[in-house]
Design a protein around this motif. Structure first.
Motif, PDB file in Angstrom:
ATOM      1  N   ALA A   8       5.938  40.312  61.195  1.00 46.59           N
ATOM      2  CA  ALA A   8       5.695  39.086  61.562  1.00 46.59           C
ATOM      3  C   ALA A   8       4.921  37.985  60.673  1.00 46.59           C
ATOM      4  CB  ALA A   8       5.218  39.027  63.094  1.00 46.59           C
ATOM      5  N   ALA A   9       4.258  38.568  59.752  1.00 47.70           N
ATOM      6  CA  ALA A   9       3.490  37.684  58.987  1.00 47.70           C
ATOM      7  C   ALA A   9       4.029  36.684  58.157  1.00 47.70           C
ATOM      8  CB  ALA A   9       2.565  38.755  57.994  1.00 47.70           C
ATOM      9  N   ASP A  10       5.583  36.956  57.968  1.00 48.29           N
ATOM     10  CA  ASP A  10       6.244  35.979  57.266  1.00 48.29           C
ATOM     11  C   ASP A  10       6.968  34.908  57.825  1.00 48.29           C
ATOM     12  OD1 ASP A  10       8.237  37.479  58.388  1.00 48.29           O
ATOM     13  OD2 ASP A  10       9.334  38.043  56.534  1.00 48.29           O
ATOM     14  N   LEU A  11       6.432  34.726  58.932  1.00 48.95           N
ATOM     15  CA  LEU A  11       7.084  33.864  60.028  1.00 48.95           C
ATOM     16  C   LEU A  11       6.405  32.237  59.721  1.00 48.95           C
ATOM     17  CD1 LEU A  11       7.126  35.450  63.526  1.00 48.95           C
ATOM     18  CD2 LEU A  11       9.044  34.896  61.951  1.00 48.95           C
ATOM     19  N   THR A  12       7.322  31.238  59.674  1.00 47.39           N
ATOM     20  CA  THR A  12       7.010  29.981  60.125  1.00 47.39           C
ATOM     21  C   THR A  12       7.145  29.299  61.231  1.00 47.39           C
ATOM     22  OG1 THR A  12       7.376  29.878  57.759  1.00 47.39           O
ATOM     23  CG2 THR A  12       7.224  27.707  58.889  1.00 47.39           C
ATOM     24  N   PHE A  13       5.942  28.573  61.919  1.00 50.64           N
ATOM     25  CA  PHE A  13       6.173  28.030  63.103  1.00 50.64           C
ATOM     26  C   PHE A  13       6.517  26.542  63.030  1.00 50.64           C
ATOM     27  CE2 PHE A  13       4.245  31.914  64.456  1.00 50.64           C
ATOM     28  CZ  PHE A  13       5.050  32.466  65.351  1.00 50.64           C
ATOM     29  N   ARG A  14       7.200  25.867  63.783  1.00 50.21           N
ATOM     30  CA  ARG A  14       7.535  24.599  63.903  1.00 50.21           C
ATOM     31  C   ARG A  14       8.168  24.128  65.084  1.00 50.21           C
ATOM     32  NH1 ARG A  14      12.552  22.742  63.160  1.00 50.21           N
ATOM     33  NH2 ARG A  14      14.202  24.020  62.136  1.00 50.21           N
ATOM     34  N   ASP A  15       8.032  22.797  65.411  1.00 51.04           N
ATOM     35  CA  ASP A  15       8.851  22.167  66.607  1.00 51.04           C
ATOM     36  C   ASP A  15      10.433  21.903  66.277  1.00 51.04           C
ATOM     37  OD1 ASP A  15       6.476  22.223  68.330  1.00 51.04           O
ATOM     38  OD2 ASP A  15       5.871  20.279  67.839  1.00 51.04           O
ATOM     39  N   ALA A  16      10.904  22.319  67.238  1.00 51.99           N
ATOM     40  CA  ALA A  16      12.340  22.097  66.943  1.00 51.99           C
ATOM     41  C   ALA A  16      12.549  20.639  66.732  1.00 51.99           C
ATOM     42  CB  ALA A  16      13.230  22.682  67.929  1.00 51.99           C
ATOM     43  N   ALA A  17      13.752  20.323  66.288  1.00 51.00           N
ATOM     44  CA  ALA A  17      14.324  18.835  65.953  1.00 51.00           C
ATOM     45  C   ALA A  17      15.594  18.778  66.685  1.00 51.00           C
ATOM     46  CB  ALA A  17      14.369  18.255  64.404  1.00 51.00           C
ATOM     47  N   ALA A  18      16.140  17.572  66.873  1.00 52.36           N
ATOM     48  CA  ALA A  18      17.367  17.233  67.290  1.00 52.36           C
ATOM     49  C   ALA A  18      18.615  18.070  66.630  1.00 52.36           C
ATOM     50  CB  ALA A  18      17.812  15.880  67.557  1.00 52.36           C
ATOM     51  N   ASP A  19      18.609  18.109  65.162  1.00 53.45           N
ATOM     52  CA  ASP A  19      19.302  18.799  64.347  1.00 53.45           C
ATOM     53  C   ASP A  19      19.344  20.418  64.533  1.00 53.45           C
ATOM     54  OD1 ASP A  19      17.222  19.061  62.785  1.00 53.45           O
ATOM     55  OD2 ASP A  19      18.147  18.415  61.073  1.00 53.45           O
ATOM     56  N   THR A  23      21.987  25.621  66.386  1.00 51.22           N
ATOM     57  CA  THR A  23      21.266  26.633  66.567  1.00 51.22           C
ATOM     58  C   THR A  23      20.416  27.407  67.341  1.00 51.22           C
ATOM     59  OG1 THR A  23      21.299  26.011  63.946  1.00 51.22           O
ATOM     60  CG2 THR A  23      19.767  27.838  64.586  1.00 51.22           C
ATOM     61  N   LEU A  24      19.750  26.677  68.086  1.00 51.43           N
ATOM     62  CA  LEU A  24      19.030  27.060  69.282  1.00 51.43           C
ATOM     63  C   LEU A  24      19.796  27.432  70.288  1.00 51.43           C
ATOM     64  CD1 LEU A  24      15.984  24.722  68.882  1.00 51.43           C
ATOM     65  CD2 LEU A  24      15.785  27.032  68.582  1.00 51.43           C
ATOM     66  N   VAL A  25      20.755  26.887  70.798  1.00 48.45           N
ATOM     67  CA  VAL A  25      21.868  27.187  71.841  1.00 48.45           C
ATOM     68  C   VAL A  25      22.337  28.429  71.313  1.00 48.45           C
ATOM     69  CG1 VAL A  25      23.844  26.691  73.183  1.00 48.45           C
ATOM     70  CG2 VAL A  25      22.261  24.876  72.672  1.00 48.45           C
ATOM     71  N   ALA A  26      22.652  28.616  70.135  1.00 46.90           N
ATOM     72  CA  ALA A  26      23.441  29.953  69.871  1.00 46.90           C
ATOM     73  C   ALA A  26      22.434  31.175  69.890  1.00 46.90           C
ATOM     74  CB  ALA A  26      23.888  29.867  68.212  1.00 46.90           C
ATOM     75  N   ARG A  68       7.641  20.909  74.426  1.00 47.92           N
ATOM     76  CA  ARG A  68       8.032  21.247  72.929  1.00 47.92           C
ATOM     77  C   ARG A  68       8.709  22.408  72.894  1.00 47.92           C
ATOM     78  NH1 ARG A  68       2.346  22.166  70.172  1.00 47.92           N
ATOM     79  NH2 ARG A  68       3.598  22.031  68.164  1.00 47.92           N
ATOM     80  N   LEU A  69       9.724  22.526  71.995  1.00 50.18           N
ATOM     81  CA  LEU A  69      10.611  23.876  71.857  1.00 50.18           C
ATOM     82  C   LEU A  69       9.997  24.198  70.575  1.00 50.18           C
ATOM     83  CD1 LEU A  69      12.581  25.500  72.910  1.00 50.18           C
ATOM     84  CD2 LEU A  69      14.354  24.345  71.938  1.00 50.18           C
ATOM     85  N   LEU A  70       9.244  25.387  70.380  1.00 49.31           N
ATOM     86  CA  LEU A  70       8.498  25.864  69.054  1.00 49.31           C
ATOM     87  C   LEU A  70       9.648  26.827  68.705  1.00 49.31           C
ATOM     88  CD1 LEU A  70       5.923  26.332  67.680  1.00 49.31           C
ATOM     89  CD2 LEU A  70       5.414  28.131  69.088  1.00 49.31           C
ATOM     90  N   THR A  71       9.783  26.944  67.422  1.00 46.65           N
ATOM     91  CA  THR A  71      10.631  27.827  66.739  1.00 46.65           C
ATOM     92  C   THR A  71      10.052  28.679  65.959  1.00 46.65           C
ATOM     93  OG1 THR A  71      11.102  26.466  64.931  1.00 46.65           O
ATOM     94  CG2 THR A  71      12.555  26.035  66.517  1.00 46.65           C
ATOM     95  N   ALA A  72      10.546  29.951  65.515  1.00 43.53           N
ATOM     96  CA  ALA A  72       9.688  30.680  64.444  1.00 43.53           C
ATOM     97  C   ALA A  72      10.811  30.982  63.318  1.00 43.53           C
ATOM     98  CB  ALA A  72       9.578  32.073  65.177  1.00 43.53           C
ATOM     99  N   GLU A  73      10.688  30.730  62.268  1.00 44.35           N
ATOM    100  CA  GLU A  73      11.770  30.952  61.328  1.00 44.35           C
ATOM    101  C   GLU A  73      11.005  31.902  60.258  1.00 44.35           C
ATOM    102  OE1 GLU A  73      11.676  26.985  59.341  1.00 44.35           O
ATOM    103  OE2 GLU A  73      13.428  26.315  60.375  1.00 44.35           O
ATOM    104  N   ARG A  74      12.118  32.789  59.852  1.00 49.57           N
ATOM    105  CA  ARG A  74      12.005  33.612  58.689  1.00 49.57           C
ATOM    106  C   ARG A  74      13.124  33.219  57.496  1.00 49.57           C
ATOM    107  NH1 ARG A  74      11.858  38.981  61.391  1.00 49.57           N
ATOM    108  NH2 ARG A  74       9.697  38.676  61.310  1.00 49.57           N
ATOM    109  N   ASP A  75      12.723  33.179  56.474  1.00 44.49           N
ATOM    110  CA  ASP A  75      13.525  32.929  55.223  1.00 44.49           C
ATOM    111  C   ASP A  75      14.566  31.620  55.628  1.00 44.49           C
ATOM    112  OD1 ASP A  75      12.667  34.946  53.747  1.00 44.49           O
ATOM    113  OD2 ASP A  75      13.925  36.410  54.605  1.00 44.49           O
ATOM    114  N   GLY A  76      13.737  30.630  56.265  1.00 44.01           N
ATOM    115  CA  GLY A  76      14.459  29.538  56.458  1.00 44.01           C
ATOM    116  C   GLY A  76      15.511  29.486  57.733  1.00 44.01           C
TER     117      GLY A  76
END
Length: 184
Positions: A8-19, A23-26, A68-76
């Protein structure tokens, strides 16, 4: 090592954007509905058919003040998400989804912990609230191991509103779970 199994250390957190909406629905659909959801343990496929969310619902969360809709990203790539909503004295946690391929390795715990940290630090929330389908005993037990308590307060499942899925049984309801958040 597959990136789904990376720590989990390689995660990046950010708020979701409209674009991010499609991806989030899927992601949410893959974690809860249909055959793809059976690859993980969070599936609701035995309880509900139909959709779990839709683009309009996701966009509404992104655009609503105090939400807010928080996203966790790994490798983009988005591998998990959760909704946080500021309410009177507490935060609401919902729309929690982890990619089925990434479940079981601590990613969910990490996302939940980050959501709790944000609710305390940014909103000074004293508690986190969520609702879980009462038939999801395994999921409720997972939350209890993370400090959430069952309240016994239930609300009915929205039968007849297919935006939330098509029930496969007549006894579905939600139970409120609550956790006191430590002060920062």
């Amino acid at each position: 090592m597959d990136t789904a199994d990376a720590p989990a250390a390689d995660l990046t957190f950010r708020d979701a954007a409209a674009d991010d909406v499609d991806t989030l629905v899927a992601l949410v659909e893959s974690a809860y509905r249909g055959e793809s959801s059976r690859a993980g343990w969070t599936t609701e496929a035995e309880l509900l058919d139909g959709q779990r969310t839709d683009p309009e619902g996701v966009l509404e969360i992104i655009e609503t003040p105090g939400s807010r809709l928080l996203t966790a990203e790994r490798d983009g790539r988005i591998v998990a998400c959760c909704q946080l909503q500021r309410r009177d004295g507490h935060a609401y946690f919902g729309m929690f989804a982890v990619s089925p391929a990434a479940q079981g390795g601590g990613l969910g715990r990490t996302v939940l912990a980050e959501a709790e940290r944000l609710a305390r630090a940014e909103w000074d929330a004293a508690e986190m609230h969520m609702t879980v389908i009462t038939a999801r005993e395994d999921l409720i037990a997972w939350y209890e191991r993370r400090g959430y308590r069952r309240t016994g307060r239930t609300s009915p499942f929205p039968y007849g509103d297919e935006r939330f899925g098509i029930p496969r049984r007549p006894d579905l309801a939600f139970e409120l779970l609550v956790k006191k958040l430590a002060t920062p």
